[in-house]
Design an enzyme around this catalytic site. Structure first.
Site, PDB file in Angstrom:
ATOM      1  N   ASP A  31      -9.108  -5.800  -5.325  1.00 49.86           N
ATOM      2  CA  ASP A  31      -8.677  -4.559  -4.539  1.00 49.86           C
ATOM      3  C   ASP A  31      -9.321  -3.475  -4.906  1.00 49.86           C
ATOM      4  O   ASP A  31      -9.307  -2.536  -6.086  1.00 49.86           O
ATOM      5  CB  ASP A  31      -7.005  -4.326  -4.639  1.00 49.86           C
ATOM      6  CG  ASP A  31      -6.450  -3.301  -3.538  1.00 49.86           C
ATOM      7  OD1 ASP A  31      -7.386  -2.463  -3.066  1.00 49.86           O
ATOM      8  OD2 ASP A  31      -5.378  -3.276  -3.514  1.00 49.86           O
ATOM      9  N   HIS A  58      -7.280  -5.745  -0.757  1.00 55.84           N
ATOM     10  CA  HIS A  58      -6.209  -4.945  -0.567  1.00 55.84           C
ATOM     11  C   HIS A  58      -5.134  -5.670   0.385  1.00 55.84           C
ATOM     12  O   HIS A  58      -3.926  -5.598   0.299  1.00 55.84           O
ATOM     13  CB  HIS A  58      -6.521  -3.515  -0.127  1.00 55.84           C
ATOM     14  CG  HIS A  58      -5.394  -2.728  -0.051  1.00 55.84           C
ATOM     15  ND1 HIS A  58      -4.573  -2.250  -1.078  1.00 55.84           N
ATOM     16  CD2 HIS A  58      -4.739  -1.763   1.149  1.00 55.84           C
ATOM     17  CE1 HIS A  58      -3.715  -1.475  -0.803  1.00 55.84           C
ATOM     18  NE2 HIS A  58      -4.068  -1.169   0.669  1.00 55.84           N
ATOM     19  N   SER A  89       0.697  -1.398   0.015  1.00 57.88           N
ATOM     20  CA  SER A  89      -0.122  -0.163  -0.180  1.00 57.88           C
ATOM     21  C   SER A  89       1.017   1.378  -0.017  1.00 57.88           C
ATOM     22  O   SER A  89       1.583   1.555  -0.731  1.00 57.88           O
ATOM     23  CB  SER A  89      -0.836   0.090   1.225  1.00 57.88           C
ATOM     24  OG  SER A  89      -1.968   0.934   1.227  1.00 57.88           O
TER      25      SER A  89
END
Length: 718
Positions: free
Chosen positions: A661, A693, A548
């Site tokens: 995601d 995610h 991320s």
């Protein structure tokens, strides 16, 4: 999926998923248990009063009425059935009255405990939504609440009458609100809930504590719905005191950083007054309360005196437990004399405090306060049975909290071969934030403690942030599986809490928006260089691991400091903020962290698109060199000098992407993958179907770890 004991402890409610024999969709059952006997079991799917029950931490709840006669939960609103414009099939025999549009029976009053609230504002069906089958509605787009909440769109509050074995959908809640986190009000006269505004459109809610919401109360007698908190704030995690007089909750500003220092607010049920118990803290200082940095209050957080509550929060690079006096706002650190590490509260009930403690080299252990009053020994035995890897203590009386003593009940020996320490760093003067000067930051270093003392270990800069993803997250000195496993494999692991991380004060959080890609990147690079200088580590074998925003950092570092890093593994990385803003469930993140203002009707202009790209890792894939002629890379007939792009990123890169995601869509990683492949950089991409995610599926996590480990071993020549 969910379970909850009744207030007296005599009954237990259980929500269960059961696969259907046809294997089409799972059925949901709501059960009531008395000791080891199941006394009620309702097939919610067969009743068809609503959609799937919510079992998530954002909306979900399973709450007993104080009279123990009713249960409250949240479910997806039942949608009307739809048919094609060209549907010609006639209704079948045996069609229900709802299907053919027959009128329903009159509502039956809901009686909840004593006193009787009178005629309830509940419905027995589904507002007649499916009486007339609308045409042309089959493919209407229904918004959801984003990453990890893709099946959450229109929540409704539902009530189960245990004696009558009936289910009702609560009315009186405004249509423009999405309710959740509900519980029964004092005397069972109504329901208290958090309501989120979905207008003008829904934004991602997972790890976003800045979404407009408020605390509401709906009266079951009159059907009136009133606001108990400010209606232009972000509110969540309400908790009712044991004496039913006060409600505490967490509050943030709307928009801005998704995670920040929160305020603790308290609403008095009888005076109708709201007060601030704890405000946000600009700067962390040792010996003072650091501020609240948590995704939620413990489900059971109140002490028996209904005046104090217990919570845990990040304090720089560790996590500690505090007791808060809600009347005076005074805080006391309960882990002041305890070992350094990560402490988190699980629950407090009748002043028995159940907590969890760990360090980077030691999984969770169980401790208690000594001596334990004899009247509480049976409860302790229950805690030991249910929570064999946790910690237990008894909260001392008011004013004596510092005397709490943690005693280990069940030893969890440290994992051998791991040593760790916390370092504090100060950025050089030229990298100081002009508005927020004097900010420092921490890093946690794990090192193998076994093997030859002269051996130089490879270093991994690890940025797989726990829980929130970042950029406003924090590594605390607790048990983390990946760093521990990598350390046991022979890698030193560095976890950097750059400026902007949680636990260092609100000023630190506010310093990062507008400076992503520079301030956070430079802090990490400074720490890597300092560790390589001061520790016995191999500067020729340094790798990056990130996910991320941690993947955003890793890709930035690869491009900005290509000579430092020799391998990289990233999971769902942000690589191009400009292309992400139109596809993510958090477009506000893209503008806010770039330093641009956000409103729901924002349309970036060309300068703002440029600024988003300027702060993205894609900018650093190439470096430009002025190439004078004659030069083999330019035709001899050209004259003058020409800008020639040269690959800046050279280290082998492994990408892991979740196909579903919504937070950082997989197109981000694909964009980076194609750019590297076109430049001849060794690159591999793993795409995990049915994973979002977090890549939290069992198969994805197992396969991902093995691929990560083998990639690092191969390219760091281990």
């Amino acid at each position: 999926l969910l379970s909850q004991e009744s207030p007296s402890g005599a009954l237990k409610a259980v929500l269960r998923n059961v696969p259907s024999k046809e294997k089409k969709e799972e059925k949901q059952f709501l059960e009531v248990w008395d000791q080891n006997c199941k006394v009620k079991s309702i097939d919610l799917t067969a009743l068809d009063k609503h959609g799937t029950i919510y079992d998530d931490d954002h909306f979900g709840c399973l709450a007993w009425s104080h009279s123990e006669t009713h249960l409250l939960y949240v479910a997806e609103k039942k949608r009307p059935k739809a048919e094609s414009f060209f549907q010609s099939k006639a209704p079948e025999l045996g069609t229900s009255s709802e299907d053919v549009g027959c009128p329903e029976k009159a509502d039956v009053p809901l009686k909840v405990g004593s006193p009787c609230p009178g005629v309830s504002r509940v419905q027995r069906g589904s507002r007649g939504a499916d009486r007339v089958l609308p045409q042309g509605e089959q493919f209407v787009y229904h918004e959801d609440w984003g990453e990890a909440l893709s099946k959450r769109s229109m929540p409704v509050l539902c009530v189960m009458d245990i004696e009558a074995s009936s289910i009702s959908v609560l009315e009186g809640i405004p249509e423009h609100l999405s309710p959740g986190q509900a519980f029964w009000s004092p005397n069972d006269t109504g329901v208290v809930f958090v309501g989120w505004w979905p207008e003008p459109f829904r934004l991602g809610l997972q790890h976003c504590t800045n979404r407009r919401s408020a605390l509401f109360y709906v009266d079951l007698t009159s059907g009136a719905c009133e606001t108990l908190s400010g209606n232009n704030m972000a509110v969540w995690s309400p908790r009712l005191s044991p004496d039913h007089c006060r409600i505490v909750y967490l509050e943030n500003n709307v928009f801005g950083p998704h995670q920040q220092c929160s305020r603790l607010r308290m609403y008095d049920w009888y005076t109708k007054q709201t007060s601030t118990v704890l405000a946000d803290v600009p700067r962390q200082t040792w010996g003072a309360f650091p501020g609240i940095y948590c995704s939620a209050l413990p489900g059971l957080c109140w002490a028996a005196d209904s005046r104090r509550l217990v919570l845990d929060t990040a304090q720089r690079s560790q996590q500690d437990i505090f007791v808060v006096d809600t009347v005076t706002g005074a805080t006391t650190l309960l882990t002041a004399d305890a070992p350094q590490g990560s402490w988190s509260v699980l629950a407090i009930d009748r002043d028995i405090l159940v907590a969890r403690f760990s360090t980077p080299s030691c999984p969770h252990t169980l401790v208690r306060c000594c001596p334990l009053p004899s009247a509480q020994q049976p409860l302790l035995g229950l805690a030991l049975t249910l929570l064999p890897t946790q910690k237990v203590a008894v909260l001392p009386s008011a004013g004596l909290e510092v005397q709490v003593q943690w005693v280990c009940l069940q030893d969890a020996p440290p994992v051998p071969g791991i040593s760790w320490s916390i370092r504090t760093l100060q950025p050089p003067p030229e990298q100081e934030h002009p508005q927020y000067k004097g900010l420092d930051f921490d890093a946690i270093l794990l090192r193998p403690s076994e093997g030859p003392t002269a051996q130089k270990h490879p270093l991994i800069c690890h940025a797989l942030f726990p829980f929130t993803g970042g950029p406003h997250s924090v590594f605390t000195a607790g048990w983390m599986l990946y760093p521990a496993a990598l350390c046991r494999m022979g890698f030193a692991v560095l976890l950097v809490n750059y400026r902007g991380s949680l636990g260092f004060g609100q000023d630190s959080v506010y310093s990062l928006p507008g400076n992503v890609g520079t301030q956070d990147v430079r802090d990490v690079q400074l720490c890597v260089e300092r560790v390589l200088q001061e520790s016995l580590l191999d500067a020729g074998r340094v790798a990056l691991v990130g996910g991320s925003h941690g993947g955003f950092l890793a890709c930035h570092l690869l491009g900005q400091f290509p000579d430092t890093y020799h391998a990289c593994v990233v999971r769902n990385p942000v690589v191009n903020i400009a292309s992400m803003v139109a596809a993510t469930d958090i477009p506000d993140w893209c503008l806010t962290e770039t330093g641009l203002p956000y409103t729901p009707n924002t349309l970036p202009d060309p300068a703002q698109w440029t600024e988003m790209l300027h702060k993205s890792p894609m900018r650093y894939i190439d470096r430009v060199r002025l190439c004078p002629h004659p030069c083999p890379c330019v035709p001899a007939s050209s004259a003058g000098a020409e800008a020639v792009p040269l690959p800046q990123v050279r280290a082998p890169v492994l990408l892991m992407l979740g196909e579903d995601d919504q937070r950082v869509p997989p197109q981000q990683g694909l964009e980076y993958y194609r750019a590297l492949k076109a430049r001849g950089v060794p690159t591999r991409l793993l795409l995990y179907p049915r994973n979002g995610h977090a890549l939290a599926g069992v198969e994805a996590e197992a396969d991902g770890f093995m691929n990560m480990a083998l990639w690092l071993v191969k390219h760091l020549r281990c």
